[in-house]
Design an enzyme around this catalytic site. Structure first.
Site, PDB file in Angstrom:
ATOM      1  N   PHE A  13       2.948   2.184   9.659  1.00 49.33           N
ATOM      2  CA  PHE A  13       4.277   2.391   9.084  1.00 49.33           C
ATOM      3  C   PHE A  13       4.392   1.544   7.831  1.00 49.33           C
ATOM      4  O   PHE A  13       4.069   0.354   7.849  1.00 49.33           O
ATOM      5  CB  PHE A  13       5.378   1.990  10.065  1.00 49.33           C
ATOM      6  CG  PHE A  13       5.395   2.798  11.324  1.00 49.33           C
ATOM      7  CD1 PHE A  13       5.430   4.174  11.273  1.00 49.33           C
ATOM      8  CD2 PHE A  13       5.369   2.177  12.571  1.00 49.33           C
ATOM      9  CE1 PHE A  13       5.441   4.928  12.442  1.00 49.33           C
ATOM     10  CE2 PHE A  13       5.375   2.917  13.733  1.00 49.33           C
ATOM     11  CZ  PHE A  13       5.415   4.298  13.679  1.00 49.33           C
ATOM     12  N   GLU A  14       4.908   2.170   6.783  1.00 48.27           N
ATOM     13  CA  GLU A  14       5.053   1.570   5.467  1.00 48.27           C
ATOM     14  C   GLU A  14       5.723   0.190   5.481  1.00 48.27           C
ATOM     15  O   GLU A  14       5.411  -0.674   4.673  1.00 48.27           O
ATOM     16  CB  GLU A  14       5.924   2.532   4.655  1.00 48.27           C
ATOM     17  CG  GLU A  14       5.806   2.486   3.198  1.00 48.27           C
ATOM     18  CD  GLU A  14       6.326   3.804   2.609  1.00 48.27           C
ATOM     19  OE1 GLU A  14       6.383   4.813   3.338  1.00 48.27           O
ATOM     20  OE2 GLU A  14       6.654   3.798   1.431  1.00 48.27           O
ATOM     21  N   ALA A  15       6.660  -0.024   6.391  1.00 52.94           N
ATOM     22  CA  ALA A  15       7.417  -1.282   6.401  1.00 52.94           C
ATOM     23  C   ALA A  15       6.575  -2.455   6.881  1.00 52.94           C
ATOM     24  O   ALA A  15       6.966  -3.609   6.719  1.00 52.94           O
ATOM     25  CB  ALA A  15       8.660  -1.143   7.272  1.00 52.94           C
ATOM     26  N   HIS A  38       6.960   3.051  -4.720  1.00 51.88           N
ATOM     27  CA  HIS A  38       7.206   1.995  -3.732  1.00 51.88           C
ATOM     28  C   HIS A  38       6.134   0.907  -3.804  1.00 51.88           C
ATOM     29  O   HIS A  38       6.440  -0.281  -3.866  1.00 51.88           O
ATOM     30  CB  HIS A  38       7.230   2.626  -2.337  1.00 51.88           C
ATOM     31  CG  HIS A  38       7.980   1.828  -1.325  1.00 51.88           C
ATOM     32  ND1 HIS A  38       8.093   2.218  -0.012  1.00 51.88           N
ATOM     33  CD2 HIS A  38       8.660   0.653  -1.407  1.00 51.88           C
ATOM     34  CE1 HIS A  38       8.806   1.326   0.647  1.00 51.88           C
ATOM     35  NE2 HIS A  38       9.160   0.366  -0.156  1.00 51.88           N
TER      36      HIS A  38
END
Lengths: 275, 322, 275, 322
Positions: free
Chosen positions: A56-58, B104
């Site tokens: 997951f990106e986070a 991002h």
């Protein structure tokens, strides 16, 4: 293997979710976004790819969330993970080349798989600004394969997207902006590109040399000609393999009883609904 | 120890001047210092230059209230509680907000570079996209690239000469005046402990010239120092601290409380127009302080968001509704 | 304040350690190496600078080791620290400009404060390779002030060091190698440079404009002329302030009873020894 | 889970071929995979290209045994147990070892760049020193800069165009074939937990094409995953694992055992000459395996090094001698 569902036993989101799930191979490192892609990956983890590694990106690495996260920043993401940290880890791992597959969405796509999630209309005089890129271009730049899940409308499968947020197989070379093959721009960072677009009418793939999209399978009840008519560009329908595989009963059970019983991302089929 | 780092919420916001370059902790709708965001709106802060790894509901609040002139980031929305940032979109349409788009990863690299004290970062992401379109350098078009507060270039394109790796893109360090973080625990000397994913908070704290830490709890420094590998930000990177329980609401905090999805859905549904935003702010922000805000939210709502402390999240089956 | 020790009550290493300790101001962030510098800093922490923030290169931030670490990688370094992590943190913090003071050593020094810890003789035909740079140039590049502690011999205070490992006030500009003022090379990263050399005969400081070393204080019993004779270069002795302050009894107690009772870095004075 | 990552010590060393670019975990005389170093010497590995953030006793062992042709790093020695790296110094004098000098921060940046998948890092350290002297590009002088396995340039000097920050130095990513780590715990799937300072191990593991983890203990993967924020390296970055208790001796391991200073002093004192090294290797390395090595060390010695598990270190007052 579980039996396939009959028409009326599954919905279109069910079909998309299962088609997306089948893009994962076991043991792959998969970079997941929020929403339907998350359901698709967790479905794969619970069926044919029990050893996939979910990022997951986070900042969650090799996560095994006990329930469907409502976003990649959510608290349940990191439960059971190999490591929980932050974005620096997630993007370093991606740029380093560990990621096999990414799942993404988009508002518009062109024939080369360039996707827009930034704005509708002229960027400099924007009528509607969307969420923006998020990690869409990053995952897409670094993963060996990416799968896009999209709503299919003629205004979304376009000749030119309003803004290229995420790179397809042929992209713009700056400062001029002429289209070149992705391979020529990415150099040693070239690892692949969009491998499938799963829309609400069919599954599309790309000729990696020409960079052009072609129709791979039609969703049940759709014809290649109908689908071609739903694209602004001249869709190649010469390589259609047949119909998109429909969900199995076991997949439907996992989606609706295990993963998303609260219908956060995928509504349950109503008795009177059609596939 | 000798320097008392404690301040009040009001003092925290007074440190943030009109025109400050500002950034926050958290990720989309998680661990955002909302109490500070509300107070910025109450104090009518103007001309803020937000530079964020990613935006979220807090961005929508500040932009809707007219506090922000420039927003450099990559994403804004409310995750599944609202499809896009309607306030940002409206202000962009009205041309009263400059948005500078990066990807991002690029935003993360920009903060990582600033936190390492180097002027730029090297990357290979987003090549060939309109993110790199030279026509879309909005701060350049606005004549704001002074090479001091704002980098002279949005990007520089180059090639690798060490290994022949091909095209590279250089992105400028994200220089910010102030970072405001919301975390689980801070010690009296400034040591920060975050539970769960720490997102890009360590980079953000180190990048900023001044770092303000808002915490669920101020805890004894000595307690945190008993297990120094669990701490995320060292004491000397933190300039000011304050305790503000539930100060991240409506965003969520790992192990403490969930995102208040109903609140965000309501915000998203009612603030598409400026009139809608103003009415929302009148009801929920102006005339309130943090305690009266919590009173207005009420016990039932907050208990429903509470995380299970064994699981660290709020299992859906234990929740009413949603 | 504690009384100063009398001659015979302290050794030369005691004197160096106390002189080094006095370079720290309270609340400063200090980057510490192994050995005598570590003793000096811990002494400062226990006397006039209780709130100094100690960084160890291996990854300990704001450390309060319960006993004298034998190296910066040692297990007791991180006990009581604000954060323990790794080198990326330590060097990022340094390059970001958080560090006020660094403590270093060296085998040779020139009049500009350029220090060698790499090799003796021609680098390309090395007779004796030393440990190498370690973090010496990094700490020295990034800190606002650095203090060098050195053995004083004429072959060590030289016109030209064999190899500039660590940058002084005038350094080589490559590719040509001509000497320029450090300020002109470091640009916005310029924050200062060597602020003191504490040798076994005196304390030396630098004129920040000319970049040249001058004698600040003589250790008890040494004359400026003697010290000048111990340098290959033409030492400026016009600015001598007097004698180096000798250790206090309290400082000696802390060094020998609290910090280094096992005499790992600083031997105890023997009854018959001279200062 | 499906892929069994366990290998033996002998297999680990067979993965490391003659000529491999190799790096290690740890810091100077702490947490070095000495069991692997010994086995490399036993298997007479040749032509190794060591690239290390910093060297230590393990470097001295490998160089003394003639396993190493190229060493890129910044420091070698035994901390207070031996003033310098006498074997490295001897081989440099004999010109049988190429040493490429960078600064410590530069070596770290080089691994950080590699771990992030970028070809180089940007820094402002060590400007004006002989580390940047173009005459001292030893791999360049040896004609080894092929731009593939070894970067085309040792450095590139440039200026900052974003903020006018002045001179910058670009250093090439540290590309290594294999990293060998020694850690406290590894799970069956490869998740690594390090206690205490983790030095540059996360960067090193991610930078290497193949990562071998040697651990004091292999523990249930599920145990490590109960607290994922405590883990340092994710499962999928680790290719092979093995358990080797006390496998870091004579280097130290936080919370487990101290550096064996007497052992290192003896090594330093007796290996200034090649004859001395060969005699040492004959006594302590050749003809041994890990168990017979431990037997030879004996219980008294090892118990004396044991860390107090409440304190995580070995307090000097509890130790005999030193």
């Amino acid at each position: 293997m579980s039996k396939h569902a009959l028409p009326g036993e599954y919905s279109l989101p069910d079909l998309l979710c299962c088609a997306a799930s089948r893009e994962v191979r076991d043991n792959e490192v998969v970079f997941a976004g929020t929403g339907l892609p998350m359901v698709a990956i967790l479905l794969a983890q619970r069926t044919h790819a029990p050893n996939l590694k979910l990022i997951f990106e986070a900042g969650t690495l090799d996560g095994r969330p006990p329930e469907l996260p409502t976003s990649v920043g959510a608290s349940c993401c990191e439960i059971g993970a190999s490591r929980s940290s932050g974005l620096n880890d997630a993007f370093s791992i991606a740029q380093r080349g560990y990621v096999d597959l990414g799942y993404l969405g988009g508002a518009e796509v062109d024939q080369y798989g360039n996707v827009n999630t930034t704005c509708i209309g002229d960027y400099l005089h924007s009528e509607l600004r969307l969420t923006g890129s998020g990690g869409n271009p990053d995952i897409n730049s670094f993963a060996s394969r990416t799968v896009f899940i999209m709503l299919h409308e003629k205004r979304r499968f376009v000749n030119n997207v309003s803004y290229i947020t995420s790179p397809g197989w042929r992209v713009k070379k700056w400062p001029g902006g002429e289209f070149v093959h992705r391979r020529d721009l990415y150099g040693s960072a070239f690892r692949g590109g969009p491998s499938a677009v799963i829309s609400t009418v069919g599954v599309f793939r790309f000729d990696e040399e020409t960079g052009c999209m072609f129709l791979d399978t039609c969703h049940p009840g759709k014809t290649p000609e109908e689908i071609k008519d739903l694209c602004q560009f001249d869709l190649d329908i010469s390589r259609v393999k047949g119909e998109t595989e429909v969900p199995t009963l076991e997949e439907l059970r996992i989606i609706h009883e295990v993963l998303d019983p609260e219908e956060i991302f995928i509504p349950k089929i109503k008795k009177h609904a059609h596939a | 120890m000798s320097i008392d780092k404690r301040i009040t919420l009001q003092q925290a916001v007074e440190i943030i001047k009109d025109g400050s370059r500002l950034t926050f902790s958290g990720f989309t709708i998680w661990r955002r210092p909302m109490a500070v965001v509300y107070e910025l709106i109450r104090q009518h802060r103007k001309g803020l230059h937000l530079i964020e790894v990613n935006g979220g509901s807090h961005t929508e609040f500040l932009v809707g209230a007219g506090c922000v002139d420039i927003w450099e980031s990559c994403w804004v929305g409310h995750e599944l509680y609202g499809k896009y940032g309607a306030n940002v979109s409206r202000k962009v349409r009205e041309k009263s907000l400059i948005v500078e788009d990066y990807s991002h990863a690029e935003m993360l690299y920009r903060f990582a570079a600033a936190s390492q004290g180097v002027p730029y970062a090297v990357g290979q992401t987003s090549l060939g996209t309109d993110i790199h379109n030279p026509e879309y350098d909005m701060l350049g078009r606005a004549g704001l690239r002074d090479g001091k507060r704002i980098a002279k270039h949005k990007y520089i394109f180059t090639e690798d000469s060490f290994y022949g790796a091909g095209s590279l893109v250089l992105v400028p360090a994200a220089k910010v005046d102030i970072a405001v973080l919301f975390v689980h625990q801070v010690g009296e000397e400034g040591t920060v402990r975050i539970n769960g994913q720490f997102y890009s908070d360590p980079e953000v704290a180190r990048a900023a010239d001044t770092t303000i830490v808002v915490a669920e709890e101020i805890v004894p420094e000595e307690y945190l120092r008993r297990d120094s590998t669990r701490n995320n930000i060292p004491s000397f990177e933190v300039d000011y601290i304050l305790e503000c329980p539930f100060g991240a609401h409506p965003s969520g905090v790992f192990g403490r409380y969930d995102v208040d999805g109903e609140f965000l859905k309501h915000f998203y549904a009612t603030t598409r127009t400026q009139e809608g935003f103003d009415a929302f702010a009148k009801e929920w922000i102006h005339g309130h302080d943090q305690l009266s805000y919590l009173e207005k939210l009420g016990w039932s709502r907050m208990l429903n968001l509470r995380a299970n402390s064994a699981l660290n999240y709020t299992p859906r089956k234990t929740k009413g509704g949603n």
